[in-house]
Every structure is written in structure tokens, then in C-alpha cells.
Design a protein around this motif. Sequence first.
Motif, PDB file in Angstrom:
ATOM      1  N   UNK A 121     -33.059 -33.930  72.053  1.00 46.27           N
ATOM      2  CA  UNK A 121     -31.925 -33.034  71.796  1.00 46.27           C
ATOM      3  C   UNK A 121     -32.343 -31.754  71.085  1.00 46.27           C
ATOM      4  N   UNK A 122     -33.610 -31.649  70.729  1.00 47.05           N
ATOM      5  CA  UNK A 122     -34.088 -30.435  70.054  1.00 47.05           C
ATOM      6  C   UNK A 122     -33.838 -29.217  70.929  1.00 47.05           C
ATOM      7  N   UNK A 123     -33.334 -28.168  70.298  1.00 46.68           N
ATOM      8  CA  UNK A 123     -33.046 -26.939  71.026  1.00 46.68           C
ATOM      9  C   UNK A 123     -31.682 -26.931  71.694  1.00 46.68           C
ATOM     10  N   UNK A 124     -31.042 -28.089  71.781  1.00 48.09           N
ATOM     11  CA  UNK A 124     -29.710 -28.176  72.397  1.00 48.09           C
ATOM     12  C   UNK A 124     -28.633 -28.543  71.376  1.00 48.09           C
ATOM     13  N   UNK A 125     -28.975 -29.384  70.431  1.00 46.71           N
ATOM     14  CA  UNK A 125     -28.007 -29.846  69.425  1.00 46.71           C
ATOM     15  C   UNK A 125     -28.314 -29.197  68.082  1.00 46.71           C
ATOM     16  N   UNK A 126     -27.264 -28.916  67.312  1.00 48.45           N
ATOM     17  CA  UNK A 126     -27.418 -28.367  65.972  1.00 48.45           C
ATOM     18  C   UNK A 126     -26.513 -29.121  65.010  1.00 48.45           C
ATOM     19  N   UNK A 127     -27.121 -29.642  63.954  1.00 51.05           N
ATOM     20  CA  UNK A 127     -26.341 -30.344  62.939  1.00 51.05           C
ATOM     21  C   UNK A 127     -26.079 -29.395  61.776  1.00 51.05           C
ATOM     22  N   UNK A 128     -24.914 -29.524  61.185  1.00 49.13           N
ATOM     23  CA  UNK A 128     -24.580 -28.697  60.024  1.00 49.13           C
ATOM     24  C   UNK A 128     -23.596 -29.465  59.145  1.00 49.13           C
ATOM     25  N   UNK A 129     -23.360 -28.945  57.962  1.00 48.85           N
ATOM     26  CA  UNK A 129     -22.428 -29.608  57.064  1.00 48.85           C
ATOM     27  C   UNK A 129     -21.692 -28.584  56.235  1.00 48.85           C
ATOM     28  N   UNK A 130     -20.510 -28.962  55.810  1.00 44.98           N
ATOM     29  CA  UNK A 130     -19.698 -28.163  54.907  1.00 44.98           C
ATOM     30  C   UNK A 130     -19.287 -29.086  53.766  1.00 44.98           C
ATOM     31  N   UNK A 131     -20.012 -29.022  52.678  1.00 45.50           N
ATOM     32  CA  UNK A 131     -19.748 -29.946  51.572  1.00 45.50           C
ATOM     33  C   UNK A 131     -18.387 -29.700  50.920  1.00 45.50           C
ATOM     34  N   UNK A 132     -17.924 -28.487  50.977  1.00 46.49           N
ATOM     35  CA  UNK A 132     -16.600 -28.196  50.423  1.00 46.49           C
ATOM     36  C   UNK A 132     -15.512 -28.908  51.223  1.00 46.49           C
ATOM     37  N   UNK A 133     -15.771 -29.071  52.521  1.00 47.57           N
ATOM     38  CA  UNK A 133     -14.808 -29.740  53.397  1.00 47.57           C
ATOM     39  C   UNK A 133     -15.139 -31.220  53.597  1.00 47.57           C
ATOM     40  N   UNK A 134     -16.229 -31.672  52.986  1.00 52.03           N
ATOM     41  CA  UNK A 134     -16.629 -33.079  53.129  1.00 52.03           C
ATOM     42  C   UNK A 134     -16.806 -33.466  54.589  1.00 52.03           C
ATOM     43  N   UNK A 135     -17.422 -32.567  55.347  1.00 53.46           N
ATOM     44  CA  UNK A 135     -17.505 -32.728  56.802  1.00 53.46           C
ATOM     45  C   UNK A 135     -18.883 -32.325  57.311  1.00 53.46           C
ATOM     46  N   UNK A 136     -19.345 -33.056  58.313  1.00 47.12           N
ATOM     47  CA  UNK A 136     -20.538 -32.613  59.032  1.00 47.12           C
ATOM     48  C   UNK A 136     -20.171 -32.374  60.487  1.00 47.12           C
ATOM     49  N   UNK A 137     -21.022 -31.632  61.170  1.00 49.03           N
ATOM     50  CA  UNK A 137     -20.763 -31.252  62.551  1.00 49.03           C
ATOM     51  C   UNK A 137     -22.011 -31.483  63.399  1.00 49.03           C
ATOM     52  N   UNK A 138     -21.778 -31.655  64.676  1.00 46.43           N
ATOM     53  CA  UNK A 138     -22.872 -31.695  65.642  1.00 46.43           C
ATOM     54  C   UNK A 138     -22.464 -30.834  66.827  1.00 46.43           C
ATOM     55  N   UNK A 139     -23.065 -29.653  66.901  1.00 50.47           N
ATOM     56  CA  UNK A 139     -22.828 -28.772  68.040  1.00 50.47           C
ATOM     57  C   UNK A 139     -23.777 -29.175  69.149  1.00 50.47           C
ATOM     58  N   UNK A 140     -23.213 -29.525  70.286  1.00 48.06           N
ATOM     59  CA  UNK A 140     -24.014 -30.007  71.409  1.00 48.06           C
ATOM     60  C   UNK A 140     -23.856 -29.048  72.574  1.00 48.06           C
ATOM     61  N   UNK A 141     -24.950 -28.418  72.941  1.00 50.50           N
ATOM     62  CA  UNK A 141     -24.957 -27.469  74.056  1.00 50.50           C
ATOM     63  C   UNK A 141     -25.819 -27.995  75.190  1.00 50.50           C
ATOM     64  N   UNK A 142     -25.638 -27.404  76.348  1.00 51.42           N
ATOM     65  CA  UNK A 142     -26.416 -27.775  77.534  1.00 51.42           C
ATOM     66  C   UNK A 142     -26.439 -29.293  77.705  1.00 51.42           C
ATOM     67  N   UNK A 143     -25.286 -29.877  77.677  1.00 46.68           N
ATOM     68  CA  UNK A 143     -25.191 -31.332  77.747  1.00 46.68           C
ATOM     69  C   UNK A 143     -25.663 -31.862  79.091  1.00 46.68           C
ATOM     70  N   UNK A 144     -26.252 -33.042  79.052  1.00 43.41           N
ATOM     71  CA  UNK A 144     -26.787 -33.705  80.238  1.00 43.41           C
ATOM     72  C   UNK A 144     -26.096 -35.059  80.409  1.00 43.41           C
ATOM     73  N   UNK A 145     -26.065 -35.572  81.609  1.00 45.66           N
ATOM     74  CA  UNK A 145     -25.453 -36.897  81.814  1.00 45.66           C
ATOM     75  C   UNK A 145     -26.063 -37.969  80.911  1.00 45.66           C
ATOM     76  N   UNK A 146     -27.337 -37.854  80.617  1.00 48.63           N
ATOM     77  CA  UNK A 146     -27.984 -38.847  79.757  1.00 48.63           C
ATOM     78  C   UNK A 146     -27.564 -38.738  78.295  1.00 48.63           C
ATOM     79  N   UNK A 147     -26.794 -37.734  77.954  1.00 48.28           N
ATOM     80  CA  UNK A 147     -26.225 -37.637  76.600  1.00 48.28           C
ATOM     81  C   UNK A 147     -24.948 -38.469  76.464  1.00 48.28           C
ATOM     82  N   UNK A 148     -24.479 -39.015  77.556  1.00 50.45           N
ATOM     83  CA  UNK A 148     -23.273 -39.844  77.522  1.00 50.45           C
ATOM     84  C   UNK A 148     -23.475 -41.046  76.615  1.00 50.45           C
ATOM     85  N   UNK A 149     -22.592 -41.185  75.637  1.00 49.86           N
ATOM     86  CA  UNK A 149     -22.724 -42.271  74.651  1.00 49.86           C
ATOM     87  C   UNK A 149     -21.555 -42.212  73.679  1.00 49.86           C
ATOM     88  N   UNK A 150     -21.440 -43.249  72.883  1.00 50.95           N
ATOM     89  CA  UNK A 150     -20.567 -43.205  71.714  1.00 50.95           C
ATOM     90  C   UNK A 150     -21.394 -42.660  70.558  1.00 50.95           C
TER      91      UNK A 150
END
Length: 125
Positions: free
Chosen positions: A64-93
Amino acid sequence: QVQLVESGGGLVQAGGSLRLSCAASGGSVSTYAMGWFRQAPGKEREFVSAIDWSGNSKYYQESVKGRFTISRDNAENTIYLQMNTLKPEDTAVYSCAASGSTTAFLEGFYGIPYWGKGTLVTVST
């Protein structure tokens, strides 16, 4: 007791993007390392990405390197995962998790105390 709730999953065509969110409640996760795992049908759970408490150190599974980006907002108590250029093999829970250090994510998920229930990502061809 920290509770984690994921959102943002859905159905997307190959090449598309999704942004997952993981909101924490019941306590602050600002001092926790957090991250994402995924489990595809019939496969074992695998590490996707992790981020340290400060957001300065980030780790990714090779596929997922180069396609996914993880980030966090501690003030919001939230993390994010931006997923770009998704592929069928990324299908999952996709599940988020919180632990005392990123080591728990990088050396297997055993001992990680807090887990969300997951959100389904389906990438169609």
C-alpha cells in the motif's frame, strides 16, 4: 474503556479512492499508537499501516506504500486512512486499533488492547 468506531467504507471501482475514519471515545488516544489492519475473505488479518502518538512516524505494508496515507487528529480523537488508486485486492474489512506503541503493530497484532469492529471496503473491477 476506549472504544473505536470505523467509518467510510463502501464500494468503489478500481482506481478510485476512499477515506476511512476511526473515531475514539471513552478516553483520549492522543498518547496511543494507532493503526489499521485488514482481513479479506478467507484470509488472515494483515497489517496495513500504523502511526505513532505524535503523527511523526508512519509505517505501511509494502503493497500500500505510495497509495495509502495514514494521519491523525488528536484534538478530534480520530485517525484516518486515505486510500487512493484502489485495487480489487484491497477488498477487505478494515479495522482500526490502538496500542501503547507502534511495535505492537509491526510485530504482529497480539497484545493490542483496543479494536474497532471494522468497515467493509469493496473494490470492483
